[in-house]
Design an enzyme around this catalytic site. Structure first.
Site, mmCIF file in Angstrom:
data_model
loop_
_atom_site.group_PDB
_atom_site.id
_atom_site.type_symbol
_atom_site.label_atom_id
_atom_site.label_comp_id
_atom_site.label_asym_id
_atom_site.label_seq_id
_atom_site.Cartn_x
_atom_site.Cartn_y
_atom_site.Cartn_z
ATOM 1 C CG ASP A 106 -0.506 -0.588 2.103
ATOM 2 O OD1 ASP A 106 0.693 -0.646 2.442
ATOM 3 O OD2 ASP A 106 -1.060 0.201 3.990
ATOM 4 C CG ASP A 109 6.806 6.186 5.607
ATOM 5 O OD1 ASP A 109 7.408 6.992 5.201
ATOM 6 O OD2 ASP A 109 6.435 5.994 6.717
ATOM 7 C CE LYS A 137 3.646 9.531 4.030
ATOM 8 N NZ LYS A 137 4.135 9.211 5.210
ATOM 9 C CG PHE A 158 0.402 9.743 9.890
ATOM 10 C CD1 PHE A 158 1.351 7.942 9.775
ATOM 11 C CD2 PHE A 158 -0.573 9.175 9.871
ATOM 12 C CE1 PHE A 158 0.793 7.368 9.792
ATOM 13 C CE2 PHE A 158 -1.572 7.922 10.341
ATOM 14 C CZ PHE A 158 -0.664 7.205 10.406
ATOM 15 C CB VAL A 159 -1.922 9.691 3.700
ATOM 16 C CG1 VAL A 159 -1.550 10.183 3.046
ATOM 17 C CG2 VAL A 159 -1.212 8.275 3.342
ATOM 18 C CG ASP A 165 -3.434 1.262 10.283
ATOM 19 O OD1 ASP A 165 -2.865 1.734 9.910
ATOM 20 O OD2 ASP A 165 -2.814 1.110 12.252
ATOM 21 N NE ARG A 171 -5.617 -1.553 8.788
ATOM 22 C CZ ARG A 171 -4.821 -1.980 9.149
ATOM 23 N NH1 ARG A 171 -3.706 -1.199 8.123
ATOM 24 N NH2 ARG A 171 -3.929 -1.636 10.278
HETATM 25 C C1 PRP Z 1 2.595 -0.105 6.918
HETATM 26 C C2 PRP Z 1 2.756 -0.311 5.320
HETATM 27 C C3 PRP Z 1 3.729 -0.876 4.805
HETATM 28 C C4 PRP Z 1 5.120 -0.463 5.451
HETATM 29 C C5 PRP Z 1 5.600 1.156 4.571
HETATM 30 O O1 PRP Z 1 2.587 -1.073 6.847
HETATM 31 O O2 PRP Z 1 1.897 -1.172 4.833
HETATM 32 O O3 PRP Z 1 3.941 -2.468 5.060
HETATM 33 O O4 PRP Z 1 4.105 0.264 6.833
HETATM 34 O O5 PRP Z 1 6.284 1.189 5.485
HETATM 35 P P1 PRP Z 1 8.098 1.920 5.349
HETATM 36 O O6 PRP Z 1 8.879 2.229 4.546
HETATM 37 O O7 PRP Z 1 8.580 2.974 6.695
HETATM 38 O O8 PRP Z 1 8.785 0.430 6.135
HETATM 39 P P2 PRP Z 1 1.857 -1.739 9.359
HETATM 40 O O9 PRP Z 1 3.359 -2.129 9.456
HETATM 41 O O10 PRP Z 1 1.452 -0.344 9.240
HETATM 42 O O11 PRP Z 1 1.133 -2.565 9.227
HETATM 43 P P3 PRP Z 1 -0.062 -2.063 8.186
HETATM 44 O O12 PRP Z 1 -0.395 -2.182 6.860
HETATM 45 O O13 PRP Z 1 -1.213 -3.711 8.774
HETATM 46 O O14 PRP Z 1 -0.875 -1.070 8.725
#
Ligand code: PRP
Length: 188
Positions: A106, A109, A137, A158-159, A165, A171
């Site tokens: 998704d 970051d 991002k 922060f989106v 979420d 979500r």
């Molecule tokens: C989010 C997203 C990525 C990760 C990206 O998952 O789905 O997997 O963070 O961040 P990064 O590039 O800084 O590593 P999260 O851990 O929030 O879990 P979720 O998908 O269950 O919300």
């Protein structure tokens, strides 16, 4: 959180509309279909945030696909900052050896989660491995990630929504947006 959550009232701004997402997902699905025609495509998505994107993207692809799901935890620190720690909560359920794997995320970051996952999946000997992300991002990137398919490049905010979420909520919004500052200060 104290009172009941009003999903839409908590949103300050819509960054990517439902229509824009659907249009872009259709385009990505077409490109992926063209690129993988005649190959053995397996989509691997990373729960939970990628769930809506994966569900829409797979239906926008018109070549045969297998799917698999992983779940990792990457945000050990706070609700809005990545800790750099990656833990596998759910592993692949089938071998990806000799499969053309497309990893569906998704958001990228810092890139720490994907950096870990790419190395992990390469160790399973897929025929090829590419990355598809709905949101990128780049301002926050700590490690270089070769992204093959990107939905939208967004600024450093922060989106939430369309899978993303805050405190496990928001979500199910159909768009990607930014919450009102009071929502964050109220705790998550
Ligand atoms: C989010 C997203 C990525 C990760 C990206 O998952 O789905 O997997 O963070 O961040 P990064 O590039 O800084 O590593 P999260 O851990 O929030 O879990 P979720 O998908 O269950 O919300």
């Amino acid at each position: 959180m104290s009172g009941p959550v009003d999903l839409k009232a908590d949103v300050a701004e819509i960054l990517v509309s439902e229509e824009a997402i659907q249009e872009r997902v259709r385009e990505l699905g077409q490109r992926i279909s063209d690129d993988y025609r005649g190959r053995n495509l397996t989509l691997v998505s990373v729960l939970k945030g990628s769930l809506p994107f994966m569900a829409d993207l797979m239906r926008a692809i018109d070549v045969p696909v297998r799917i698999d799901l992983m779940e990792v935890s990457s945000y050990g620190g706070t609700a809005t900052e990545s800790s750099g720690l990656v833990r596998i909560l759910k592993d692949l359920s089938a071998s990806i050896a000799d499969e053309d794997v497309l990893l569906v995320e998704d958001i990228i970051d810092t890139g720490l989660t994907l950096n870990y996952l790419i190395r992990y999946l390469r160790g399973k000997n897929p025929a090829s491995l590419r990355i598809c992300t709905l949101l990128d991002k780049p301002a926050r990137r700590l490690v270089d990630i070769p992204v093959d398919y990107t939905g939208f490049t967004i600024e450093d905010r922060f989106v939430v929504g369309y899978g993303l979420d805050y405190g496990e909520l928001y979500r199910n919004l159909r768009f990607v947006g930014v919450l009102r500052p009071e929502v964050y200060s109220g705790g998550g």
